[in-house]
Design a protein around this motif. Structure first.
Motif, PDB file in Angstrom:
ATOM      1  N   ARG A 273      34.251   2.964 -87.932  1.00 59.76           N
ATOM      2  CA  ARG A 273      35.173   1.816 -87.800  1.00 59.76           C
ATOM      3  C   ARG A 273      34.853   0.727 -88.816  1.00 59.76           C
ATOM      4  O   ARG A 273      35.772   0.110 -89.369  1.00 59.76           O
ATOM      5  CB  ARG A 273      35.114   1.258 -86.382  1.00 59.76           C
ATOM      6  CG  ARG A 273      35.814   2.113 -85.372  1.00 59.76           C
ATOM      7  CD  ARG A 273      35.831   1.434 -84.012  1.00 59.76           C
ATOM      8  NE  ARG A 273      36.345   2.344 -83.013  1.00 59.76           N
ATOM      9  CZ  ARG A 273      35.900   2.415 -81.775  1.00 59.76           C
ATOM     10  NH1 ARG A 273      34.937   1.607 -81.357  1.00 59.76           N
ATOM     11  NH2 ARG A 273      36.419   3.271 -80.930  1.00 59.76           N
ATOM     12  N   LEU A 274      33.574   0.464 -89.043  1.00 59.46           N
ATOM     13  CA  LEU A 274      33.181  -0.536 -90.040  1.00 59.46           C
ATOM     14  C   LEU A 274      33.669  -0.124 -91.425  1.00 59.46           C
ATOM     15  O   LEU A 274      34.206  -0.944 -92.176  1.00 59.46           O
ATOM     16  CB  LEU A 274      31.665  -0.738 -90.038  1.00 59.46           C
ATOM     17  CG  LEU A 274      31.121  -1.703 -91.087  1.00 59.46           C
ATOM     18  CD1 LEU A 274      31.698  -3.105 -90.904  1.00 59.46           C
ATOM     19  CD2 LEU A 274      29.595  -1.723 -91.028  1.00 59.46           C
ATOM     20  N   ALA A 275      33.501   1.141 -91.775  1.00 58.65           N
ATOM     21  CA  ALA A 275      33.984   1.640 -93.069  1.00 58.65           C
ATOM     22  C   ALA A 275      35.496   1.485 -93.169  1.00 58.65           C
ATOM     23  O   ALA A 275      36.017   1.067 -94.216  1.00 58.65           O
ATOM     24  CB  ALA A 275      33.582   3.102 -93.272  1.00 58.65           C
ATOM     25  N   GLU A 276      36.213   1.801 -92.105  1.00 59.00           N
ATOM     26  CA  GLU A 276      37.666   1.626 -92.104  1.00 59.00           C
ATOM     27  C   GLU A 276      38.038   0.166 -92.359  1.00 59.00           C
ATOM     28  O   GLU A 276      38.960  -0.123 -93.133  1.00 59.00           O
ATOM     29  CB  GLU A 276      38.266   2.056 -90.761  1.00 59.00           C
ATOM     30  CG  GLU A 276      38.318   3.538 -90.554  1.00 59.00           C
ATOM     31  CD  GLU A 276      38.918   3.892 -89.210  1.00 59.00           C
ATOM     32  OE1 GLU A 276      39.832   4.739 -89.195  1.00 59.00           O
ATOM     33  OE2 GLU A 276      38.477   3.330 -88.176  1.00 59.00           O
ATOM     34  N   THR A 277      37.333  -0.740 -91.728  1.00 58.26           N
ATOM     35  CA  THR A 277      37.600  -2.166 -91.918  1.00 58.26           C
ATOM     36  C   THR A 277      37.311  -2.571 -93.359  1.00 58.26           C
ATOM     37  O   THR A 277      38.131  -3.235 -94.010  1.00 58.26           O
ATOM     38  CB  THR A 277      36.749  -3.003 -90.939  1.00 58.26           C
ATOM     39  OG1 THR A 277      37.108  -2.645 -89.604  1.00 58.26           O
ATOM     40  CG2 THR A 277      36.967  -4.493 -91.148  1.00 58.26           C
ATOM     41  N   GLN A 278      36.155  -2.162 -93.880  1.00 58.01           N
ATOM     42  CA  GLN A 278      35.784  -2.507 -95.249  1.00 58.01           C
ATOM     43  C   GLN A 278      36.777  -1.949 -96.265  1.00 58.01           C
ATOM     44  O   GLN A 278      37.062  -2.585 -97.274  1.00 58.01           O
ATOM     45  CB  GLN A 278      34.376  -1.994 -95.565  1.00 58.01           C
ATOM     46  CG  GLN A 278      33.299  -2.702 -94.795  1.00 58.01           C
ATOM     47  CD  GLN A 278      31.943  -2.047 -94.973  1.00 58.01           C
ATOM     48  OE1 GLN A 278      31.824  -0.839 -95.204  1.00 58.01           O
ATOM     49  NE2 GLN A 278      30.893  -2.852 -94.851  1.00 58.01           N
TER      50      GLN A 278
END
Length: 151
Positions: A29-34
């Motif tokens: 999820r963090l990668a998706e946000t970034q």
């Protein structure tokens, strides 16, 4: 093809392989946000189960605590979007560099039957190039790549 096909092909692959230890849903999820991207289906499952793999001649980008820096998904995506000669469109996320600078990418603007399709991005293409469709899913593309490696 489904994620279970990836698992079967990886387990049965007879060549050299190094497998990551996977990552958490929070890291995905963090990668998706970034990346401002929706990572779906078999690639999302791949990230959570393996994180990344170096299998045969295929070094697949990913995430995880044990990933070699040169395979890290977010840093490669940022570089391809901002520094590369033919910059990758913002909705595309690279999963594999073919060794000649060309990329196989997820189109994260599309989710069809729960999957991001895979496209080929030519690093020497024209400035207004369109990526070339390759497969319905990461699973279909990776299984084909790995089976071709063993032939």
């Amino acid at each position: 093809m489904k994620f279970t096909d990836i698992e079967r092909v990886i387990v049965n692959f007879q060549g050299d392989k190094t497998l990551g230890s996977g990552t958490s849903e929070d890291v995905v999820r963090l990668a998706e946000t970034q990346l401002s991207s929706n990572i779906a289906g078999s690639y999302r499952q791949f990230l959570k189960r393996y994180g990344w793999v170096d299998i045969g001649a295929n070094e697949i980008y990913g995430l995880g605590d044990d990933i070699p820096a040169y395979l890290e998904l977010t840093s490669n995506t940022f570089w391809e979007r901002n520094e590369a000669f033919r910059r990758l469109p913002a909705h595309m996320v690279p999963v594999y560099n073919d060794g000649f600078g060309n990329l196989y990418v997820l189109d994260t603007d599309q989710i069809i039957d729960g999957e991001n399709p895979i496209y080929f991005w030519d690093h020497e293409g024209l400035p207004d190039q369109s990526a070339e469709y390759v497969a319905d899913s990461f699973a279909a593309w990776l299984c084909n790549e790995l089976m071709a490696n063993e032939e």
